[in-house]
Structures are given as C-alpha cells and as structure tokens.
Design a protein around this motif. Sequence first.
Motif, PDB file in Angstrom:
ATOM      1  N   ASN A  52      51.545  37.369  39.345  1.00  0.00           N
ATOM      2  CA  ASN A  52      51.664  38.940  39.673  1.00  0.00           C
ATOM      3  C   ASN A  52      52.302  39.300  40.940  1.00  0.00           C
ATOM      4  O   ASN A  52      52.183  40.556  41.505  1.00  0.00           O
ATOM      5  N   VAL A  82      54.475  47.420  41.042  1.00  0.00           N
ATOM      6  CA  VAL A  82      52.993  47.987  40.871  1.00  0.00           C
ATOM      7  C   VAL A  82      52.572  48.184  39.479  1.00  0.00           C
ATOM      8  O   VAL A  82      51.480  47.605  39.154  1.00  0.00           O
ATOM      9  N   ARG A  85      51.355  44.468  38.355  1.00  0.00           N
ATOM     10  CA  ARG A  85      50.257  44.175  38.967  1.00  0.00           C
ATOM     11  C   ARG A  85      48.927  44.856  38.268  1.00  0.00           C
ATOM     12  O   ARG A  85      47.678  44.472  38.398  1.00  0.00           O
ATOM     13  N   ARG A  86      49.260  46.094  37.992  1.00  0.00           N
ATOM     14  CA  ARG A  86      48.289  46.876  37.146  1.00  0.00           C
ATOM     15  C   ARG A  86      47.980  46.100  35.926  1.00  0.00           C
ATOM     16  O   ARG A  86      46.779  45.686  35.505  1.00  0.00           O
TER      17      ARG A  86
ATOM     18  N   TYR B 172      46.708  45.717  46.603  1.00  0.00           N
ATOM     19  CA  TYR B 172      48.002  45.448  45.739  1.00  0.00           C
ATOM     20  C   TYR B 172      47.374  44.966  44.629  1.00  0.00           C
ATOM     21  O   TYR B 172      48.448  45.363  43.617  1.00  0.00           O
ATOM     22  N   ALA B 173      46.494  44.044  44.394  1.00  0.00           N
ATOM     23  CA  ALA B 173      46.269  43.605  43.450  1.00  0.00           C
ATOM     24  C   ALA B 173      45.871  44.446  42.152  1.00  0.00           C
ATOM     25  O   ALA B 173      45.817  44.288  41.010  1.00  0.00           O
ATOM     26  N   VAL B 174      45.358  45.802  42.459  1.00  0.00           N
ATOM     27  CA  VAL B 174      45.009  46.716  41.529  1.00  0.00           C
ATOM     28  C   VAL B 174      46.171  47.556  41.252  1.00  0.00           C
ATOM     29  O   VAL B 174      45.959  48.834  40.408  1.00  0.00           O
ATOM     30  N   GLY B 175      47.370  47.460  41.971  1.00  0.00           N
ATOM     31  CA  GLY B 175      48.514  48.076  41.533  1.00  0.00           C
ATOM     32  C   GLY B 175      48.694  49.161  42.436  1.00  0.00           C
ATOM     33  O   GLY B 175      49.386  50.423  42.128  1.00  0.00           O
ATOM     34  N   ALA B 176      48.180  49.411  43.633  1.00  0.00           N
ATOM     35  CA  ALA B 176      48.366  50.362  44.748  1.00  0.00           C
ATOM     36  C   ALA B 176      49.872  49.998  45.444  1.00  0.00           C
ATOM     37  O   ALA B 176      50.231  48.644  45.390  1.00  0.00           O
ATOM     38  N   THR B 177      50.479  51.139  45.649  1.00  0.00           N
ATOM     39  CA  THR B 177      51.678  50.982  46.437  1.00  0.00           C
ATOM     40  C   THR B 177      51.543  50.666  47.925  1.00  0.00           C
ATOM     41  O   THR B 177      50.220  50.528  48.177  1.00  0.00           O
TER      42      THR B 177
END
Lengths: 252, 302
Positions: A52, A82, A85-86, B172-177
């Motif tokens: 990831n 991003v 990673r989601r 970051y791992a949950v997709g935050a910038t």
Amino acid sequence: MVNPTFRITGLDAFYGNKHVLKNINIDILPNAVTALIGPSGCGKSTFIRSLNRINDLILTFRREGKVCYHNQDIYAKDVDVVELRRRVGMVFQKPNPFPKSIYDNIAYCLKVHGIKDKDKIDATVESSLKKAALWDEVKNSLRQNALTLSGGQQQRLCIARTLAVEPEVILFDEPCSSLDPISTAKIEELIHQLKQSYTLIIVTHNMQQAARVSDFAGFFLLGELIEFDKTDKIFTAPKDKRTEDYITGRFG
Amino acid sequence: MNKTKQNKIIDKCFGFLGIAATLFGLIMLLVFIIDVLSDGLGRINWSFFTSFPSRKPEQAGILSAWVGSVWTMFITAMIALPLGIGAGIHLEEYARKSRLTNFIEINIANLAGVPSVIYGLLGLGLFVRYLQLDRSVLAGGFTLALLILPVIILSTREALRAVPFSMREASYAVGATKWQTVRYQVLPAAFGNILTGIILAMSRAVGETAPLITIGALTYIAFLPQSPIYFSSGFPYLHFSLKGLFDPFTVLPIQIFNWVSRPQKGFFTNAAAGIIVLLGLTLIMNTLAIILRHHHQKKIRW
C-alpha cells in the motif's frame, strides 16, 4: 484460475544500502487469507508495507521490481496513492487509534474521503464496529476517548476504521503481537469472518496462528521468499528443508 | 575506611551540593524580587498605569510604555506566528531531507542564539532605513518578530516531532492526504506544545530592550499611537485606522531603562514599579504556558 489481486514480480527492496527483499515473486488470490511467516527482520513487514506504499514515508526506502494490483503497477507515476491506500487498508502491529473519541476515529476516515452526511457517517460507524465485533462493547460509549479502551479493543477499533472506507484488501502487520490470548482469539475469529468479503494478508510470528487462519502461506528467510503454497502443504509437506526446520522449531 | 562507607559519604556530599546549587539561584532571585517589591510596590496605583511619563517622578506613569508593549507584541505575534509555524510544518512534515534542508536547519538553530542587539541592527538597516518605516510600532514589531522567529520554528518542529510516527501511518493508511494528516491529526496533537513554545517566545520578546533601542524607539513619549478603533461625534461615528502602526512608540523595558538612568530618587522608585509590572506580565505568560502544557498532557496520552 482466478485473477490474482496482487501479482508481485521481481520485487527488491532496500533501506539505504541494506538489501531487505530479494527478488520476491508471489500471487495473492482474492477472498483468501495469505499468511507470511518467518523469523524477525527477514522482510515480511517490508513486503506488506510495499503493497500500500506506506513505506514511501520512510525516507531511505527504495524498491525495484513490479507490484501489480489488478494488473496496474502501483509504483507507476500516474497512480493515486491516496486511492490505493483506501482500497488496500492496513492494520498495524501496535494499535494506533487517534487520540479522539471512538466515533471520531471512524468518522475521520470518512471525512478525509469527503463524506459529510451525518446519517451516512452514523450508519458506517455502527456497521464497521459491528463488523469488527466491537459494537456491543462500545455502543454506549462512542464519545469516549479511544485511548481508554483495552489493547485488544483498540486493535479491533483500528480494524473497524480500516473497514469503514470499504477496502478490498486488508494488510495485517502482526496484529496480535501486543495482545493477550483472549483478544488474539477474537481477532483471529474476526479474520476468519472477514475472509468472505475481503482479501487478507497477515504477517505473523506465530505459526499456530498462521496454520489456524490462513489458506496460503509464504515462508520468508533473510529477505527471500523460500516457499509459497497452500497452508496445509506448507505445514504438512514443505518442499524446502529450511521451511521444515523453521516450522518444526529447529531454528528461528 | 571501607568502600561502601566512602560511597555513601560521596553520595551525601553530592546531594548537599545539588541543594546548595539550586538554592543559590532561588535565593538570588528572591533577594532581587524582595528588593524590587520593597522599592516599587508602594508606587503601583491606578494613575501609574494611566499617566504619561513626566519630568516629575511622582506624576510619571507607564501608559505609553504598556500601550506600546501591547502594540508591538500584537504585531510581533501577527508576523512571527504564521511564518514560524508554517516554516516549522514545512521543515518537519514536507521538506525532503537533503543537504539544503540540513543547512537551513543548522542556520535556524544558530539564529536562535544570535544576540538580540544584532537583530536590532538588522531592523535599523532594513525596516527603519531601507523600508523607511521610521521608528514606528511596525518597525519594532517586525524586528521583534525576526528575533523570535527561529525560536518559534524550533519549538514548532519539536512539538511536531513529539507526535508519534504511528499516528501519521494510521492516517495515511486510511487514505488521508498529507495535508489532511497534518491538519486533522498531527497539528491538533502538537497544538499544546506549539502554544507553549509561542508563549515562551513572546514572553522573551516582551522583555527585550536592546533591539528596540537600536532601532531608535523613543525613551520619552507623551502620546499614544493612533488607536485602531476610535469614535467621533459625527457620522460615521466608528472609525478604523491602521495609522497607529506608523507612530513612534516606547515599551516597558525601555521606560524602565530610561528611569534607572535618571539621578532623582523618585525615578528609581518608578523603575522598580515598572519592573514589578514587567515581572508580573512575564510570570502570567509563563504560568499560562505551564497550565496549557499540563492541560494538553492530560488530554493526550500515547
């Protein structure tokens, strides 16, 4: 033959001058649990942290080779990290909830993806906590600070947080290594259920755990993938002498 | 004498020396405070705060000094905070580690240790002369802002570094910038420590004399900078004005310095009273910093 979720070909990884992964080739299949075992410091964590691109945060990290996620090279220039990673969530070794309320821990994950609708957030908080088998324990204290939960509860909250953004893959980096046996059993049970809807990759030091939860297992040693096969094959009839030595406890 | 006994004696001796060293500082400070209080406490009354300086010591007050201090502190904060915090965030969270950033870091650390009078000379050359701000509140605020900028950058970085790496990973791992991670996780977690650093830097700035004397802040002044908000009897009654920024000013430490250098006994008493006010102000700011830090530590435990 189903299409693999991840196809990794010729992956090499380095921290500075240290060569930590050597020519890794592996296919990760969907809706299955893949366990990665091996002694400490042999590259398992580095491997899943490459999937990831969370290792990009480490300044000295460098890699070569291809990591394809649904036939798309995730290290290609035009990849949206991003979004990657989601879709490829991660649960870390040490539970790392945000120092906020239980509710806000999950709500934050939705807010960063632009979801503002309060009803939708409420519903997702509830459903993710239910999926992570934490709802019954915390439903009356959603406004409580997440750091007041026990270690096992914190780790399930981290899983709930990951589930909230609806990933396809969840990477577990030794998720039980700081937990007691009862919490460990709960997490394993959870992994078993999550397998129905997600692709799971779990790094573990605990061989019984690998044998209990996984469908496929890979054995890492000194940065190399020694053997990769169905879990029962690895544990009953390993092809490589080193795998056999490790799982029978002769070293490692 | 056996070894154990000897060690015990050394242990006792060191403990005693430690207490003596601690007491030395405390006693000196206490003597100073008592001396100042006995000299100046009687002089502190309402008119001391509301009077301009005067040739007659018993009529002189610190009105222009404290108003000037408030003005310069305000301007200093408006300039140093955004720049300092912004630079701190950039260096800690965004900048790639390279020779250049290393070089910048070392220089910022050095700048924090440069004597304040040097900043005064810089202010004199740059703001007063080159930008022709004259000896204005603005020039003073700019100069003090430069002075505390390195301290604010350093304390911001320190505060950000204290936020565990796992917090950033989680985000970051949950997709935050990067910005979302900094804005919603790292900054709130570091907020208390950043604020503490700011207050300590400001309490240093409020006591600075040398750089302001260097830029030529007046030592005797019998009017206030134009107030930013004022009223008139005719339409439109309420006025806003930034003209005050360009007015000359003085500050508390300069006023004190001025009074101390006078021969009359009365001014000496005034100086002591001014010192009490300044000490009180610094004390309040430091207390605030400690309370905030304590409050923050209670809120967040990793």
